[in-house]
Every structure is written in C-alpha cells, then in structure tokens.
Design a protein around this motif. Structure first.
Motif, PDB file in Angstrom:
ATOM      1  N   CYS A 157       6.747   2.673  10.310  1.00 58.44           N
ATOM      2  CA  CYS A 157       5.988   3.750  10.951  1.00 58.44           C
ATOM      3  C   CYS A 157       4.958   4.338  10.012  1.00 58.44           C
ATOM      4  O   CYS A 157       4.846   3.941   8.854  1.00 58.44           O
ATOM      5  N   THR A 197       4.853   7.082   8.541  1.00 58.54           N
ATOM      6  CA  THR A 197       5.442   7.693   7.346  1.00 58.54           C
ATOM      7  C   THR A 197       5.555   6.645   6.231  1.00 58.54           C
ATOM      8  O   THR A 197       5.201   6.909   5.077  1.00 58.54           O
ATOM      9  N   HIS A 242      13.350   3.990   7.283  1.00 58.82           N
ATOM     10  CA  HIS A 242      14.262   4.997   7.853  1.00 58.82           C
ATOM     11  C   HIS A 242      14.558   4.731   9.325  1.00 58.82           C
ATOM     12  O   HIS A 242      15.309   5.464   9.936  1.00 58.82           O
ATOM     13  N   VAL A 296      18.552   9.998   9.350  1.00 61.06           N
ATOM     14  CA  VAL A 296      17.647   9.923   8.196  1.00 61.06           C
ATOM     15  C   VAL A 296      17.930  11.008   7.151  1.00 61.06           C
ATOM     16  O   VAL A 296      18.009  10.741   5.956  1.00 61.06           O
ATOM     17  N   ARG A 297      18.113  12.225   7.620  1.00 59.00           N
ATOM     18  CA  ARG A 297      18.156  13.349   6.669  1.00 59.00           C
ATOM     19  C   ARG A 297      19.574  13.611   6.183  1.00 59.00           C
ATOM     20  O   ARG A 297      20.538  13.505   6.943  1.00 59.00           O
ATOM     21  N   GLU A 310      15.874  12.634   2.407  1.00 59.19           N
ATOM     22  CA  GLU A 310      15.722  11.754   3.567  1.00 59.19           C
ATOM     23  C   GLU A 310      15.740  10.309   3.115  1.00 59.19           C
ATOM     24  O   GLU A 310      14.994   9.928   2.199  1.00 59.19           O
ATOM     25  N   ILE A 317      12.571   8.102   2.301  1.00 63.91           N
ATOM     26  CA  ILE A 317      11.408   8.990   2.228  1.00 63.91           C
ATOM     27  C   ILE A 317      11.473   9.847   0.966  1.00 63.91           C
ATOM     28  O   ILE A 317      10.553   9.876   0.163  1.00 63.91           O
ATOM     29  N   GLU A 345      15.653   5.667  16.366  1.00 63.42           N
ATOM     30  CA  GLU A 345      15.207   6.756  15.463  1.00 63.42           C
ATOM     31  C   GLU A 345      13.869   7.347  15.905  1.00 63.42           C
ATOM     32  O   GLU A 345      13.769   8.580  16.052  1.00 63.42           O
ATOM     33  N   ILE A 400       2.176  15.031  11.948  1.00 63.80           N
ATOM     34  CA  ILE A 400       2.094  15.604  10.590  1.00 63.80           C
ATOM     35  C   ILE A 400       0.767  15.143   9.971  1.00 63.80           C
ATOM     36  O   ILE A 400       0.729  14.175   9.227  1.00 63.80           O
ATOM     37  N   VAL A 431      11.032  18.506  13.761  1.00 64.36           N
ATOM     38  CA  VAL A 431      11.105  17.458  12.734  1.00 64.36           C
ATOM     39  C   VAL A 431      12.542  16.981  12.604  1.00 64.36           C
ATOM     40  O   VAL A 431      13.502  17.749  12.704  1.00 64.36           O
ATOM     41  N   ASN A 432      12.663  15.674  12.411  1.00 61.73           N
ATOM     42  CA  ASN A 432      13.967  15.067  12.166  1.00 61.73           C
ATOM     43  C   ASN A 432      14.913  15.295  13.349  1.00 61.73           C
ATOM     44  O   ASN A 432      14.531  15.850  14.370  1.00 61.73           O
TER      45      ASN A 432
HETATM   46  C1  BGC Z   1      10.925  10.499  10.321  1.00 65.43           C
HETATM   47  C2  BGC Z   1      11.721  11.794  10.265  1.00 65.43           C
HETATM   48  C3  BGC Z   1      11.335  12.591   9.031  1.00 65.43           C
HETATM   49  C4  BGC Z   1       9.839  12.784   8.991  1.00 65.43           C
HETATM   50  C5  BGC Z   1       9.335  13.620   7.842  1.00 65.43           C
HETATM   51  C6  BGC Z   1       9.456  10.771  10.168  1.00 65.43           C
HETATM   52  O1  BGC Z   1       8.735   9.577  10.170  1.00 65.43           O
HETATM   53  O2  BGC Z   1      11.132   9.849  11.557  1.00 65.43           O
HETATM   54  O3  BGC Z   1      13.089  11.510  10.267  1.00 65.43           O
HETATM   55  O4  BGC Z   1      11.989  13.829   9.035  1.00 65.43           O
HETATM   56  O5  BGC Z   1       9.188  11.513   9.003  1.00 65.43           O
HETATM   57  O6  BGC Z   1       9.655  13.123   6.585  1.00 65.43           O
END
Ligand code: BGC
Ligand code: ZN
Length: 372
Positions: free
Chosen positions: A40, A42, A65, A91-92, A118, A121, A154, A286, A315-316
């Motif tokens: 993704c 991220t 993640h 994830v977290r 996370e 991440i 997810e 974001i 978020v999350n």
């Molecule tokens: C993830 C979330 C995460 C967020 C911020 C996203 O891509 O799916 O689980 O909290 O990024 O880090």
C-alpha cells in the motif's frame, strides 16, 4: 529467511536473505507462514524514508502490514487457533505507558501516548517475510473460503473502524429507523466516497452492503476500469473532471456521509462544502505536508454549526473491526465475486519488490506479494 525491508540510514530498499527465522518464545505465541502480503501507499512512502523506524537497536525494518498467513505452530497456552488455520494479523501494538487507558484495554488504535508500535511501519518488523511470530490475540482467524481475498482484510478494516465511529456519532440522530440492525444503517441515506483506490473501493462496497445509496467521486473520466468495477457492485461513479462538487451534490441530494479515501486535501475540503444536513465526514487519508491552500473556512464553519455536522478521523483498527471486515468479505464474495476479484490486480513473487515499492511500475488497484 528472505524478507523485504528498508535500511533507513543508508536509504536502501532490500530483499534480505538472512533475516533470522522467528521462534516461539511465549506460551501465547503463534508461528505463521506468510502466504500473501498487500502493498500500500504506506509501504511506498516508507521506501522514500519519510517515516518508518526499525526495531530498537536494529538498522533495518521488514516491511508489510497487510498479511494473510497460515498457522504452522502454536504455543502451549493458545486455545483459539490450530495448525493449518488461516489468519490475518492486526498492525498496531500497545505502548508501554501504564497510564494509557486505551492500550491497557487493548484499544491501541486509540493510543494516548503516541508511543504505540506498528508492525512493518514503526518499531516492529512487518510481514513481508517467510515466517513471523505473534501473540494469539493479534491474529484473526479467517475462513478457508476467503483464501483468495483475505489479504484485503486489513485495508478493509479502515472502512470498518470508520463506520463504527459513524454509527456511534450518528446515534445522536434519528438517522436510522428505531431498532434497525447496524448492518443496515445506510437505508434511505446517501454516501459519497472520495477516491477509487483500494480503501475507497472497499469502503464503497461496505457502504453499499449497508444499504447506502453510494457515489464514488474520483478523478478519471469514464469509461475506465475503476468506474466499471465500482458500478458492477451498485455504486455510481462520478468523475471530478466532469462534475464539480456542487453538481455532485445536486445529483445526490442530501449528502449524509462523506468517506474520504483520497489523501488529497484540496479536493477533500472542496467536497466538504457540500456535506448535507446532519452529515458526517470521515477522513482516512494521510497527506504529506505541503504548502498551505485556501479553504472556504467561514462557509465550512457556518455549515458545521447550522447543519449539525460532524467530522471524524480514523486510523488503525481494533479486533472488532477485523472481525467485521472478515464478515463483510464473506458478504462481498457472495454478492460480487467478480468485482472482489478485480480489486487484486496483480500477484508477484518477492523478487519483484523494486517495481512494486520503489519504481511504482506496477499500477492497478491492489498488488500483492505471494509466497505460499
Ligand atoms: C495502516 C494502518 C496504520 C497507518 C498509519 C496504514 O497504511 O493500514 O494500520 O495505522 O497506515 O501508520
Ligand atoms: Zn496499509
């Protein structure tokens, strides 16, 4: 073991071949063989080194993640899972602050201290590797019937947690008929989804499934692949190059819900102006920090007050959101098998990590690394 990760200090993205094989070290731990990992935005951003932190004392971070795996070994006190089960991890992970009520209650998605970690991440290795170990409470069992699409769990949890907050907030209104079930909260209501990426498309499916009349507002003109996909499951696709937000609002009627899955502030705030009476606006994007842009602040503020509007960021996700995502995927698969199939546009082996993460040569909706 092989693993895909980043070395932030050297600004390198690598396919490692000697990432240590993980071992169960606690009675509640479970060892999982990775089957599929979604890529993704991220992950791609971590590969530009704007964020992403290795575990304390290490110089690299294993990415990933969005995972689907298979249980290969369980600790002696694990009861809810057995070898061979399919699982999707959350994830977290909680922070270490004993005064953080959220993390103390396993709601690290609402962590107060901002010191949560996370997987893949921030501070813990992710799932882009052959095997991983995690505590059983972070692993969500998935039915075998979802083997080919559970890697989408997810990203779908983003919509699920968003909708849980919509439900809570809108319980302030006679929004839904008394005693109607939560899974039909959208009956008679209009929702607009901004963006037709994976989070937008999965969110739109969740809204249609709950009875919302759903419109997806995205850039590209029709005809295009995403428009066809969105319309095949009952949403209406509208191009922002063809219709302004005002025209969108005239077509939709009262916009009860806007679900932003675009990450572009300009469009997101332009469309905020047409949010309807008692409307709710959910942000999931974001965006990176860019120069300031003008917004119609007085108009927005007047609307928020005079129209009883609410705005919520999300978020999350918590365990309930994962469970709801799994239930919803079963529904999507029964109702729209082809559309769901089309959300995953490519499956690749680990060797393709550069095209997927760095060069962004692979386009489409959701690309997945397959190991199993
Ligand atoms: C993830 C979330 C995460 C967020 C911020 C996203 O891509 O799916 O689980 O909290 O990024 O880090
Ligand atoms: Zn993600």
């Amino acid at each position: 073991m092989r693993a895909i990760g980043v070395v932030p200090k050297k600004r390198e993205v690598c396919l490692f071949d000697s990432h240590p094989h993980p071992l169960i070290s606690d009675d509640f731990e479970v060892k999982v063989k990775a089957l599929e990992i979604g890529i993704c935005g991220t992950d791609r951003e971590i590969c530009t080194f704007v964020y992403g932190a290795p575990p304390a004392g290490q110089d690299y971070l294993v990415l990933g993640h969005e995972s689907l795996g298979e249980v290969v070994e369980i600790g002696t006190k694990v009861t809810g899972l057995k070898v061979g089960d399919l699982v999707v991890p959350s994830v977290r992970r909680p922070c270490d602050d004993p005064t953080c009520q959220s993390c103390q209650e396993d709601r690290q998605d609402f962590c107060f201290s901002n010191r949560f970690r996370e997987r893949g991440i921030n501070g813990i290795h992710g799932f882009m590797t052959e095997f991983y170990v995690d505590h059983d409470k972070y692993l969500n069992p998935v039915p075998v019937s979802l083997r080919d699409c559970a890697v989408l769990v997810e990203p779908l949890t983003v919509a699920e947690k968003g909708l849980a907050q919509v439900w809570k907030t809108q319980s302030r209104l006679p929004w839904v008929k008394k005693n109607s079930p939560e899974n039909q909260m959208g009956q008679g209501l209009n929702a607009v989804v901004l963006g037709a990426g994976p989070i937008g498309i999965l969110g739109a499916m969740a809204l249609v499934a709950r009875g919302f009349k759903t419109f997806v507002y995205s850039r590209s003109k029709k005809p295009n692949m995403k428009a066809d996909l969105v319309e095949s499951f009952g949403a209406t696709y509208i191009s922002s190059e063809v219709e302004t937000p005002q025209q969108l609002a005239e077509r939709v009627g009262n916009i009860d819900l806007i679900y932003e899955a675009l990450g572009v502030s300009k469009v997101s705030f332009d469309v905020m102006r047409v949010l309807g009476m008692n409307g709710i606006y959910v942000f999931t994007g974001i965006p990176s920090q860019k120069p300031a842009i003008p917004v119609m602040a007085d108009e927005l503020m007047r609307n928020f007050v005079l129209k009883n509007q609410a705005i919520v960021g999300t978020v999350n996700a918590d365990r309930a959101a994962f469970e709801n995502a799994i239930k919803d995927l079963v529904i999507f698969k029964n109702r729209w098998p082809q559309a769901l199939n089309q959300v995953i546009t490519g499956r690749y082996s680990m060797e393709h990590y550069r095209e997927l993460l760095v060069r962004e040569e692979k386009t489409g909706i959701k690309n997945v690394i397959t190991l199993g």
